[in-house]
Design a protein around this motif. Sequence first.
Motif, PDB file in Angstrom:
ATOM      1  N   LEU A   1       0.824  -1.208   0.000  1.00  0.00           N
ATOM      2  CA  LEU A   1       0.000   0.000   0.000  1.00  0.00           C
ATOM      3  C   LEU A   1       0.860   1.261   0.000  1.00  0.00           C
ATOM      4  N   VAL A   2       1.910   1.259   0.814  1.00  0.00           N
ATOM      5  CA  VAL A   2       2.776   2.431   0.890  1.00  0.00           C
ATOM      6  C   VAL A   2       3.461   2.674  -0.443  1.00  0.00           C
ATOM      7  N   ASP A   3       3.966   1.556  -1.053  1.00  0.00           N
ATOM      8  CA  ASP A   3       4.660   1.693  -2.343  1.00  0.00           C
ATOM      9  C   ASP A   3       3.745   2.275  -3.417  1.00  0.00           C
ATOM     10  N   LEU A   4       2.510   1.751  -3.486  1.00  0.00           N
ATOM     11  CA  LEU A   4       1.579   2.213  -4.508  1.00  0.00           C
ATOM     12  C   LEU A   4       0.938   3.541  -4.140  1.00  0.00           C
ATOM     13  N   GLN A   5       0.640   3.691  -2.847  1.00  0.00           N
ATOM     14  CA  GLN A   5      -0.111   4.868  -2.414  1.00  0.00           C
ATOM     15  C   GLN A   5       0.678   6.158  -2.661  1.00  0.00           C
ATOM     16  N   SER A   6       1.984   6.100  -2.479  1.00  0.00           N
ATOM     17  CA  SER A   6       2.774   7.320  -2.668  1.00  0.00           C
ATOM     18  C   SER A   6       2.678   7.818  -4.106  1.00  0.00           C
ATOM     19  N   GLN A   7       2.706   6.868  -5.071  1.00  0.00           N
ATOM     20  CA  GLN A   7       2.573   7.262  -6.476  1.00  0.00           C
ATOM     21  C   GLN A   7       1.157   7.737  -6.778  1.00  0.00           C
ATOM     22  N   LEU A   8       0.188   7.006  -6.220  1.00  0.00           N
ATOM     23  CA  LEU A   8      -1.199   7.397  -6.468  1.00  0.00           C
ATOM     24  C   LEU A   8      -1.491   8.762  -5.855  1.00  0.00           C
ATOM     25  N   ASP A   9      -0.889   9.050  -4.707  1.00  0.00           N
ATOM     26  CA  ASP A   9      -1.088  10.365  -4.082  1.00  0.00           C
ATOM     27  C   ASP A   9      -0.525  11.481  -4.962  1.00  0.00           C
ATOM     28  N   ASN A  10       0.652  11.215  -5.575  1.00  0.00           N
ATOM     29  CA  ASN A  10       1.250  12.218  -6.464  1.00  0.00           C
ATOM     30  C   ASN A  10       0.351  12.491  -7.671  1.00  0.00           C
ATOM     31  N   VAL A  11      -0.164  11.369  -8.251  1.00  0.00           N
ATOM     32  CA  VAL A  11      -1.050  11.504  -9.409  1.00  0.00           C
ATOM     33  C   VAL A  11      -2.323  12.244  -9.013  1.00  0.00           C
ATOM     34  N   ASP A  12      -2.872  11.860  -7.869  1.00  0.00           N
ATOM     35  CA  ASP A  12      -4.116  12.486  -7.420  1.00  0.00           C
ATOM     36  C   ASP A  12      -3.916  13.979  -7.178  1.00  0.00           C
ATOM     37  N   GLU A  13      -2.768  14.340  -6.638  1.00  0.00           N
ATOM     38  CA  GLU A  13      -2.493  15.756  -6.393  1.00  0.00           C
ATOM     39  C   GLU A  13      -2.452  16.544  -7.712  1.00  0.00           C
ATOM     40  N   PHE A  14      -1.837  15.935  -8.731  1.00  0.00           N
ATOM     41  CA  PHE A  14      -1.788  16.605 -10.033  1.00  0.00           C
ATOM     42  C   PHE A  14      -3.188  16.740 -10.635  1.00  0.00           C
ATOM     43  N   LEU A  15      -3.998  15.642 -10.512  1.00  0.00           N
ATOM     44  CA  LEU A  15      -5.348  15.679 -11.070  1.00  0.00           C
ATOM     45  C   LEU A  15      -6.218  16.705 -10.343  1.00  0.00           C
ATOM     46  N   ARG A  16      -5.974  16.905  -9.062  1.00  0.00           N
ATOM     47  CA  ARG A  16      -6.720  17.927  -8.318  1.00  0.00           C
ATOM     48  C   ARG A  16      -6.380  19.329  -8.848  1.00  0.00           C
ATOM     49  N   GLN A  17      -5.091  19.508  -9.154  1.00  0.00           N
ATOM     50  CA  GLN A  17      -4.642  20.816  -9.636  1.00  0.00           C
ATOM     51  C   GLN A  17      -5.018  21.063 -11.106  1.00  0.00           C
ATOM     52  N   SER A  18      -5.472  19.994 -11.775  1.00  0.00           N
ATOM     53  CA  SER A  18      -5.785  20.119 -13.212  1.00  0.00           C
ATOM     54  C   SER A  18      -6.998  21.017 -13.480  1.00  0.00           C
ATOM     55  N   ASP A  19      -7.740  21.350 -12.429  1.00  0.00           N
ATOM     56  CA  ASP A  19      -8.860  22.283 -12.596  1.00  0.00           C
ATOM     57  C   ASP A  19      -8.384  23.646 -13.125  1.00  0.00           C
ATOM     58  N   HIS A  20      -7.102  23.952 -12.913  1.00  0.00           N
ATOM     59  CA  HIS A  20      -6.587  25.282 -13.259  1.00  0.00           C
ATOM     60  C   HIS A  20      -5.872  25.328 -14.614  1.00  0.00           C
ATOM     61  N   ILE A  21      -5.696  24.163 -15.246  1.00  0.00           N
ATOM     62  CA  ILE A  21      -5.026  24.183 -16.550  1.00  0.00           C
ATOM     63  C   ILE A  21      -6.073  24.382 -17.653  1.00  0.00           C
ATOM     64  N   ASP A  22      -5.629  24.896 -18.755  1.00  0.00           N
ATOM     65  CA  ASP A  22      -6.527  25.219 -19.874  1.00  0.00           C
ATOM     66  C   ASP A  22      -6.938  23.949 -20.586  1.00  0.00           C
ATOM     67  N   ALA A  23      -8.260  23.668 -20.620  1.00  0.00           N
ATOM     68  CA  ALA A  23      -8.770  22.448 -21.261  1.00  0.00           C
ATOM     69  C   ALA A  23      -8.667  22.508 -22.789  1.00  0.00           C
ATOM     70  N   LYS A  24      -8.291  23.681 -23.367  1.00  0.00           N
ATOM     71  CA  LYS A  24      -8.178  23.788 -24.830  1.00  0.00           C
ATOM     72  C   LYS A  24      -6.841  23.262 -25.355  1.00  0.00           C
ATOM     73  N   CYS A  25      -6.042  22.745 -24.419  1.00  0.00           N
ATOM     74  CA  CYS A  25      -4.783  22.090 -24.773  1.00  0.00           C
ATOM     75  C   CYS A  25      -3.835  23.032 -25.522  1.00  0.00           C
ATOM     76  N   ASN A  26      -3.582  24.179 -24.949  1.00  0.00           N
ATOM     77  CA  ASN A  26      -2.590  25.063 -25.548  1.00  0.00           C
ATOM     78  C   ASN A  26      -1.189  24.555 -25.173  1.00  0.00           C
ATOM     79  N   ASP A  27      -0.186  25.276 -25.612  1.00  0.00           N
ATOM     80  CA  ASP A  27       1.195  24.822 -25.384  1.00  0.00           C
ATOM     81  C   ASP A  27       1.523  24.729 -23.901  1.00  0.00           C
ATOM     82  N   ASP A  28       1.012  25.647 -23.114  1.00  0.00           N
ATOM     83  CA  ASP A  28       1.290  25.628 -21.673  1.00  0.00           C
ATOM     84  C   ASP A  28       0.690  24.388 -21.007  1.00  0.00           C
ATOM     85  N   THR A  29      -0.525  24.016 -21.441  1.00  0.00           N
ATOM     86  CA  THR A  29      -1.182  22.810 -20.896  1.00  0.00           C
ATOM     87  C   THR A  29      -0.347  21.568 -21.205  1.00  0.00           C
ATOM     88  N   ILE A  30       0.063  21.437 -22.476  1.00  0.00           N
ATOM     89  CA  ILE A  30       0.852  20.255 -22.875  1.00  0.00           C
ATOM     90  C   ILE A  30       2.175  20.238 -22.125  1.00  0.00           C
TER      91      ILE A  30
END
Length: 527
Positions: free
Chosen positions: A53-82
Amino acid sequence: MRQRKHSWTNSIKNFFVSWLICSFIFGLLFTFIYIQHKESEKSSVQSMAERVLVDLQSQLDNVDEFLRQSDHIDAKCNDDTIRQMRQFVFKNPAVSEIGIVSPRGNLICNSFGMMSSPMYLSEPIKKRGLRYHGPIISEFLQVPAFVLARTRHDGYEVNALLPTDWINDTLHLRKYKSLDFVAVVDTETGVPVFLQGKYSLPLDHKLFPLSRSTEVEARFDDQTSKYLYIKPFNNVPRLAVVVSKEARLLGIPDPLWLLVLCLLYLASWVGLVLLLNHYDKRLLSSRTLLLDAINRKELFNVYQPLVNAQSQKIEGVEVLIRWMHPLEGELGPAYFIPEAERDGTILELSLYQIDLALRDLKAVVANNRDFKVSFNVNGYLLMCPSYIEKLCQAKGIFHNLTIELTERDVLSEAKIKLILQQLVDMGIEIAIDDFGTGYSGLQYLQSFPIDLLKIDQSFVASIGLDNLQSPVLNAVIEMAEKLNKKLIAEGVETQQQASYLYERGVLVHQGWYYYKALKVNELKRAL
């Protein structure tokens, strides 16, 4: 020949008794070790699950943190988003691809760039929170991947692909050699999403859907007994880690411990056999020595006179036994009577003592039919028919025959009361020796047929001294008078003691003030 046969019989008995004792003790010890080791192994299995759980959870936590912050990136996929998506993939080796899906279910872009034409996947779930899909085959990398996704507030979905190779490497059994399998399963259905080993479930336990940590030890569908532990992920409740180990391996200690335990068992068995054999030999040896002493006529009687303080005449004797040892000289009863009581030779000694007294005192009693003869008896002797028969024989010669028991012997057996009554009916007087030092209860004085009380010498020694025992002596005398019991005072050694007892009505004395224990010729001269 009889002694050798007895020795062999005892050795065989000791062999089996030792085996039973050691088997019982080490059986309990092994059971304790088994239970402790089993619990320890279960904890170890749970620790392995926690490690996964610890081995997997640390990676999943990192991914989840990025996905939480994805609310602020531009969904039109400009260069900054990519660029942000590529940076995250670069920093997290566990992630192979990031994608953005429109509210209509079209994959607009991913970390590789803008899609030339949107690819329809499925409409994002309107429910907020982290969820998973998969495993799936990545369209771009053509490798199995595990998908984590979140729906944004605007209806777009941002997802991350984690290659199953990375997860399988985390779960690989080479890291957990003692386990049957390691799996990540769907907590609703129990279907393994990722698996290493042979997955199986209990036959009679419904585990799914599952919402909390669970452990089960049961028969599994592969016909083996296993211990299984499940724990859900904190951030992805629909996923749980499952680990399993064969139940038969849980309680078996390390082979080295088993070897040590077996050696201790054998050593204890042999040691106990030797100890019991040594005890038997010692017992047999002491018994043989005493019986040989009887045969060689090394045992003899001495007689402690009972003196009437008023007439200063000898009214009777207490019969005591001595051993003229060929090497150690004359031995008092304290040196051999306790041993004789332990090994059972006390019966032969007591029968021999009565025979000696009959021979020594026959002429004395013939001249004085009222001459009192007293023997010390314990509860064991009263239970021996041969000793009772010998007392009956002695009663034919000693018309005034008394047996002296301690308070402990009177109360030790319920049958003794009946035997004492039979002896009283035959005219034998019953005395309590060392009165006041044992139970000192009125109940047995009233319920047992007791005629005589012998005041213990410790109370006599207190005469003229200001100590706690002084009032007890007077109480004993008063109690005997009220219960109509005769008294004899033991250990009278001074004129003051003799006078004090005489003034209070205790007329029969016994002690060095009058005589020491006398041999038969000395007794006849004193008479």
